[in-house]
Design a protein around this motif. Structure first.
Motif, PDB file in Angstrom:
ATOM      1  N   ILE A 442       0.853  -1.193   0.000  1.00 54.84           N
ATOM      2  CA  ILE A 442       0.000   0.000   0.000  1.00 54.84           C
ATOM      3  C   ILE A 442       0.886   1.239   0.000  1.00 54.84           C
ATOM      4  O   ILE A 442       1.904   1.295   0.703  1.00 54.84           O
ATOM      5  N   ASP A 443       0.509   2.239  -0.781  1.00 57.86           N
ATOM      6  CA  ASP A 443       1.233   3.506  -0.792  1.00 57.86           C
ATOM      7  C   ASP A 443       1.164   4.136   0.596  1.00 57.86           C
ATOM      8  O   ASP A 443       0.068   4.445   1.086  1.00 57.86           O
ATOM      9  N   PRO A 444       2.291   4.322   1.281  1.00 59.45           N
ATOM     10  CA  PRO A 444       2.271   4.900   2.637  1.00 59.45           C
ATOM     11  C   PRO A 444       1.544   6.233   2.710  1.00 59.45           C
ATOM     12  O   PRO A 444       0.985   6.589   3.758  1.00 59.45           O
ATOM     13  N   ASN A 445       1.553   6.992   1.604  1.00 55.97           N
ATOM     14  CA  ASN A 445       0.879   8.295   1.616  1.00 55.97           C
ATOM     15  C   ASN A 445      -0.637   8.175   1.683  1.00 55.97           C
ATOM     16  O   ASN A 445      -1.331   9.172   1.856  1.00 55.97           O
ATOM     17  N   ARG A 446      -1.172   6.967   1.532  1.00 56.32           N
ATOM     18  CA  ARG A 446      -2.615   6.761   1.562  1.00 56.32           C
ATOM     19  C   ARG A 446      -3.102   6.168   2.892  1.00 56.32           C
ATOM     20  O   ARG A 446      -4.302   5.963   3.061  1.00 56.32           O
ATOM     21  N   ILE A 447      -2.194   5.889   3.788  1.00 54.86           N
ATOM     22  CA  ILE A 447      -2.595   5.208   5.025  1.00 54.86           C
ATOM     23  C   ILE A 447      -2.999   6.251   6.072  1.00 54.86           C
ATOM     24  O   ILE A 447      -2.201   6.686   6.907  1.00 54.86           O
ATOM     25  N   PHE A 448      -4.256   6.666   5.976  1.00 57.53           N
ATOM     26  CA  PHE A 448      -4.803   7.668   6.895  1.00 57.53           C
ATOM     27  C   PHE A 448      -5.805   7.009   7.839  1.00 57.53           C
ATOM     28  O   PHE A 448      -6.572   6.129   7.450  1.00 57.53           O
ATOM     29  N   TYR A 449      -5.782   7.485   9.067  1.00 58.14           N
ATOM     30  CA  TYR A 449      -6.704   6.991  10.102  1.00 58.14           C
ATOM     31  C   TYR A 449      -7.546   8.164  10.584  1.00 58.14           C
ATOM     32  O   TYR A 449      -7.039   9.256  10.849  1.00 58.14           O
ATOM     33  N   ARG A 450      -8.847   7.944  10.705  1.00 58.65           N
ATOM     34  CA  ARG A 450      -9.764   8.988  11.168  1.00 58.65           C
ATOM     35  C   ARG A 450     -10.338   8.605  12.525  1.00 58.65           C
ATOM     36  O   ARG A 450     -10.766   7.472  12.723  1.00 58.65           O
ATOM     37  N   TYR A 451     -10.323   9.551  13.449  1.00 62.01           N
ATOM     38  CA  TYR A 451     -10.925   9.308  14.755  1.00 62.01           C
ATOM     39  C   TYR A 451     -11.373  10.636  15.353  1.00 62.01           C
ATOM     40  O   TYR A 451     -11.086  11.716  14.819  1.00 62.01           O
ATOM     41  N   TYR A 452     -12.101  10.550  16.476  1.00 60.11           N
ATOM     42  CA  TYR A 452     -12.627  11.740  17.155  1.00 60.11           C
ATOM     43  C   TYR A 452     -12.193  11.731  18.608  1.00 60.11           C
ATOM     44  O   TYR A 452     -12.049  10.670  19.222  1.00 60.11           O
ATOM     45  N   TRP A 453     -11.990  12.910  19.139  1.00 65.03           N
ATOM     46  CA  TRP A 453     -11.774  13.042  20.577  1.00 65.03           C
ATOM     47  C   TRP A 453     -12.590  14.222  21.102  1.00 65.03           C
ATOM     48  O   TRP A 453     -12.920  15.150  20.368  1.00 65.03           O
ATOM     49  N   LYS A 454     -12.948  14.120  22.367  1.00 64.81           N
ATOM     50  CA  LYS A 454     -13.788  15.140  23.008  1.00 64.81           C
ATOM     51  C   LYS A 454     -12.903  16.212  23.638  1.00 64.81           C
ATOM     52  O   LYS A 454     -12.019  15.903  24.432  1.00 64.81           O
ATOM     53  N   ASP A 455     -13.137  17.467  23.272  1.00 62.85           N
ATOM     54  CA  ASP A 455     -12.371  18.582  23.816  1.00 62.85           C
ATOM     55  C   ASP A 455     -12.998  19.031  25.137  1.00 62.85           C
ATOM     56  O   ASP A 455     -13.705  20.037  25.215  1.00 62.85           O
ATOM     57  N   TRP A 456     -12.734  18.251  26.188  1.00 64.12           N
ATOM     58  CA  TRP A 456     -13.305  18.541  27.503  1.00 64.12           C
ATOM     59  C   TRP A 456     -12.836  19.885  28.045  1.00 64.12           C
ATOM     60  O   TRP A 456     -13.585  20.586  28.740  1.00 64.12           O
ATOM     61  N   GLY A 457     -11.587  20.250  27.731  1.00 64.19           N
ATOM     62  CA  GLY A 457     -11.059  21.522  28.226  1.00 64.19           C
ATOM     63  C   GLY A 457     -11.876  22.700  27.741  1.00 64.19           C
ATOM     64  O   GLY A 457     -12.235  23.600  28.518  1.00 64.19           O
ATOM     65  N   ALA A 458     -12.212  22.731  26.452  1.00 69.10           N
ATOM     66  CA  ALA A 458     -13.028  23.821  25.913  1.00 69.10           C
ATOM     67  C   ALA A 458     -14.442  23.766  26.465  1.00 69.10           C
ATOM     68  O   ALA A 458     -15.063  24.801  26.727  1.00 69.10           O
ATOM     69  N   MET A 459     -14.966  22.557  26.680  1.00 65.57           N
ATOM     70  CA  MET A 459     -16.313  22.431  27.229  1.00 65.57           C
ATOM     71  C   MET A 459     -16.407  23.015  28.636  1.00 65.57           C
ATOM     72  O   MET A 459     -17.472  23.441  29.073  1.00 65.57           O
ATOM     73  N   SER A 460     -15.276  23.038  29.338  1.00 59.76           N
ATOM     74  CA  SER A 460     -15.284  23.531  30.718  1.00 59.76           C
ATOM     75  C   SER A 460     -15.245  25.049  30.802  1.00 59.76           C
ATOM     76  O   SER A 460     -15.420  25.613  31.889  1.00 59.76           O
ATOM     77  N   THR A 570       5.583   9.858  15.269  1.00 61.02           N
ATOM     78  CA  THR A 570       5.274  11.164  15.842  1.00 61.02           C
ATOM     79  C   THR A 570       4.303  11.006  17.008  1.00 61.02           C
ATOM     80  O   THR A 570       3.636   9.974  17.157  1.00 61.02           O
ATOM     81  N   TYR A 571       4.219  12.034  17.802  1.00 63.23           N
ATOM     82  CA  TYR A 571       3.296  12.029  18.940  1.00 63.23           C
ATOM     83  C   TYR A 571       1.848  11.876  18.461  1.00 63.23           C
ATOM     84  O   TYR A 571       1.076  11.100  19.026  1.00 63.23           O
ATOM     85  N   ASP A 572       1.494  12.595  17.385  1.00 66.68           N
ATOM     86  CA  ASP A 572       0.120  12.515  16.876  1.00 66.68           C
ATOM     87  C   ASP A 572      -0.197  11.113  16.376  1.00 66.68           C
ATOM     88  O   ASP A 572      -1.323  10.630  16.531  1.00 66.68           O
ATOM     89  N   GLN A 573       0.775  10.452  15.751  1.00 63.82           N
ATOM     90  CA  GLN A 573       0.559   9.074  15.300  1.00 63.82           C
ATOM     91  C   GLN A 573       0.362   8.142  16.497  1.00 63.82           C
ATOM     92  O   GLN A 573      -0.462   7.228  16.460  1.00 63.82           O
ATOM     93  N   ALA A 574       1.118   8.388  17.562  1.00 65.82           N
ATOM     94  CA  ALA A 574       0.979   7.563  18.768  1.00 65.82           C
ATOM     95  C   ALA A 574      -0.407   7.730  19.380  1.00 65.82           C
ATOM     96  O   ALA A 574      -1.031   6.748  19.800  1.00 65.82           O
ATOM     97  N   ILE A 575      -0.907   8.965  19.432  1.00 62.25           N
ATOM     98  CA  ILE A 575      -2.243   9.207  19.988  1.00 62.25           C
ATOM     99  C   ILE A 575      -3.297   8.471  19.152  1.00 62.25           C
ATOM    100  O   ILE A 575      -4.245   7.887  19.692  1.00 62.25           O
ATOM    101  N   ALA A 576      -3.112   8.465  17.833  1.00 61.98           N
ATOM    102  CA  ALA A 576      -4.026   7.725  16.961  1.00 61.98           C
ATOM    103  C   ALA A 576      -3.979   6.235  17.287  1.00 61.98           C
ATOM    104  O   ALA A 576      -5.019   5.565  17.335  1.00 61.98           O
TER     105      ALA A 576
END
Length: 638
Positions: A442-460, A570-576
């Motif tokens: 698979i072309d590495p440039n196409r390996i994208f992951y989509r997810y959601y997180w809740k911004d609790w800090g802004a909600m507060s 990267t840190y963002d990849q780890a969070i994913a």
């Protein structure tokens, strides 16, 4: 002499009767209470260290907001305020609750309120689908016939008259022994209560959660009702990055079986809870036919001081001891390869759904979705049959059916296989399919992951108000996306967030090691505008090398050392990865739910992924709101 004897005997008899009543009440209330001396008169006095909580409260005249008291504390727990106990006369008995009201205690109240609201909506019987309302006989079963109430209302029958449901509801209470979930078909009651759930666009991962802004409790002091759901985001006021320990508490403090003190409540909400407790205690007293009525209030400071055996919490913190997160935060090559394989599989499934109709019958493609043959379409408020002719739309409604193997529906012809999947491979590479399409192809440039997180800090973020001329009156700040905060008035000083979708942050990130490309999320776009491509240069560092071809030398080797730690991550990849591994259930924590959500900071991740040992954590977080107990005042029944 004889009269004196009978007088003393009467006093002894009365004293004995009071003693027996006291024991009966203590037995009724439970071991958590201690008896205190009753008072003849109450005078509200605040301690020197009193903290007064205020909020913006809507005033009909002159139709504007003003500051009002919503609670008083002694820096540790809530105290009685705005409650005249003298109007009930001298107390017969008084009992003090020694332990603080727990999250479990308060959750019993929330579940009762939710269940009552569900019953009310079902009883209204306003079916938006038009497919048929509940029969009146079934509605009558939801109520408890009370002969005394019937006589007082000049009821014409000695049993329930099912022909007038509205009149019956005005007279009779719900029968909470009637289990509506079992007695009423799901397909009949779902449309009746659907409006009590979050709107589809406000949901996370299609979860049909209850709309907490609609959990309203009505009683004499608040006849229009007060929202009694805790403010979960109150824990996140000190949040420093997504999914830190404060965000973890915002999510999990309210979901687990929690005997810790109830949190996120205002004094007004607590008074609503105490009304519920009062009604429950009165039921127990009436069932035992004891000649008393009760009033329940928050304690005064002197009652707290005098409470024999009262259990003070002097340290206002919750502790997480001996957290060894090293094994949870380290990511091995083998684990990450499983993640990429899952992402690759998801990408192929999406390709099938959106482009596969030229090669595979739509009915067969639909098997890749976990759909229902007939489902309730909330947008159009009607039951709808699944229609595979528009699979892209269906994909927005349903998750994948992971039991269905996409390989089993792949066209048999090599040309069709290449047309469907060939573009997923690196440019110029010869298409080969030998029963699978591994990550390496698979072309590495196409390996994208989509997810959601809740911004609790802004909600507060607190409600935004500005003064309107007179210093005692206020109005809302102009609403804009950047000013994400509590902007919905639920009444009586309780505020929430109007559009919850603003706090569901979508991330789309390339997760191949060595590549740095994360699409701008809604927070980022708000900072620099909705711009793309070269316009982002110098304004956003998320998409650094998107589209740059990866040479063979850049292909990562996951298999030669599967137990080694992933490099160039990267840190963002780890969070994913953490999101996938815990939220999706591919990693199972041993005991505590903390690893399901709690993620490292940037510095912690960089250390742990280098193989450095992070010290065992001992974390303490201050309770964000005061705790509370209560006092039961017992009076002769008149």
């Amino acid at each position: 002499m004889i009269m004196k004897f009978y007088f003393l005997l009467g006093i002894l008899s009365l004293s004995y009767s009071f003693s027996q009543d006291s024991k009966k009440l203590l037995t009724l209330f439970g071991d958590d209470f201690v008896q205190m001396d009753p008072k003849l008169n109450y005078v509200e006095r605040l301690p020197d260290n009193a903290k007064i909580f205020t909020s913006y409260v809507w005033v009909k005249e002159p139709s504007i907001y003003r500051m009002d008291t919503t609670g008083i504390s002694n820096q540790r727990e809530y105290l009685r305020f705005r409650e005249d106990l003298n109007k009930y006369g001298p107390e017969s008995f008084k009992f003090f609750k020694k332990e603080y009201v727990s999250q479990n205690d308060y959750w019993d109240f929330i579940e009762f309120v939710q269940d009552s609201i569900y019953r009310e909506y079902i009883y209204r019987n306003n079916d938006p689908t038009g497919n048929g309302e509940l029969p009146q006989k079934l509605l009558a079963e939801m109520l408890k016939f009370d002969e005394k109430k019937a006589q007082a209302a000049n009821y014409s029958s000695k049993k329930m008259d099912v022909s007038d449901p509205d009149f019956n509801r005005r007279i009779f209470s719900f029968d909470y022994g009637f289990d509506w979930r079992k007695k009423i078909d799901y397909g009949l009651y779902l449309p009746l209560i659907s409006s009590l759930t979050l709107r589809p666009y406000e949901r996370m991962d299609r979860q049909k959660d209850d709309d907490h802004r609609k959990i309203i409790y009505k009683y004499d002091e608040y006849p229009e009702g007060i929202n009694v759901y805790p403010d979960q985001s109150v824990w996140a006021k000190e949040s420093r990055y997504p999914n830190d320990i404060h965000a973890y508490l915002s999510k999990f403090y309210y979901l687990t079986n929690n005997s810790d003190p109830a949190q996120g409540l205002s004094g007004n909400q607590i008074k609503a809870y105490l009304n519920y407790v009062e009604l429950e205690l009165q039921k127990k007293i009436d069932q035992k036919k004891l000649p008393f009525h009760v009033e329940v209030s928050l304690p005064e400071q002197n009652e707290i001081d005098q409470g024999e055996g009262s259990e003070y919490i002097t340290d206002m913190h919750i502790y997480f001891d001996n957290l060894d997160m090293n094994s949870y935060w380290q990511i091995t090559n083998g684990e990450y390869y499983k993640f990429l394989t899952w992402v690759k599989d998801s990408i192929i499934r999406e390709r099938f759904i959106r482009e596969g109709e030229s090669f595979v019958q739509t009915e067969t493609l639909a098997e890749l979705l976990d759909y229902q043959n007939v489902f309730y379409d909330e947008s159009n408020m009607q039951w709808t049959e699944f229609d595979p002719s528009d699979l892209a739309f269906c994909r927005e409604l349903f998750d994948f059916n992971w039991k269905k193997d996409w390989r089993s529906i792949l066209p048999s012809g090599a040309k069709e296989q290449e047309q469907l999947l060939g573009s997923l491979q690196p440019y110029g590479q010869k298409f080969e399919f030998n029963g699978d399409l591994p990550v390496e192809n698979i072309d590495p440039n196409r390996i994208f992951y989509r997810y959601y997180w809740k911004d609790w800090g802004a909600m507060s973020n607190e409600v935004g108000m500005k003064k309107n001329g007179d210093q005692n009156y206020f109005e809302f700040l102009d609403d804009n996306w950047e000013n994400r905060r509590k902007d919905r008035d639920l009444g009586y000083g309780v505020f929430s967030n109007d559009d919850l979708s603003r706090f569901n942050i979508r991330e789309i990130i390339n997760v191949y090691p060595g590549l740095r490309c994360r699409e701008c999320n809604s927070i980022c776009i708000d900072q620099h505008g909705d711009i793309y491509g070269d316009e982002l240069i110098g304004k956003c560092d998320k998409c650094v090398n998107f589209g740059e071809p990866v040479t063979k030398e850049g292909i990562y080797d996951f298999k030669s050392n599967p137990d080694g730690l992933v490099q160039n991550l990267t840190y963002d990849q780890a969070i994913a990865f953490y999101h996938w591994s815990y939220v999706k259930g591919f990693r199972t924590p041993d005991e505590s739910p903390i690893p399901e959500f709690y993620c490292p900071s940037v510095d912690e991740f960089e250390k742990v992924q280098k193989g450095e040992k992070i010290p065992v954590k001992n974390i303490k977080v201050e309770y964000p709101t005061p705790l509370f107990r209560y006092v039961v005042h017992v009076y002769p029944k008149k």
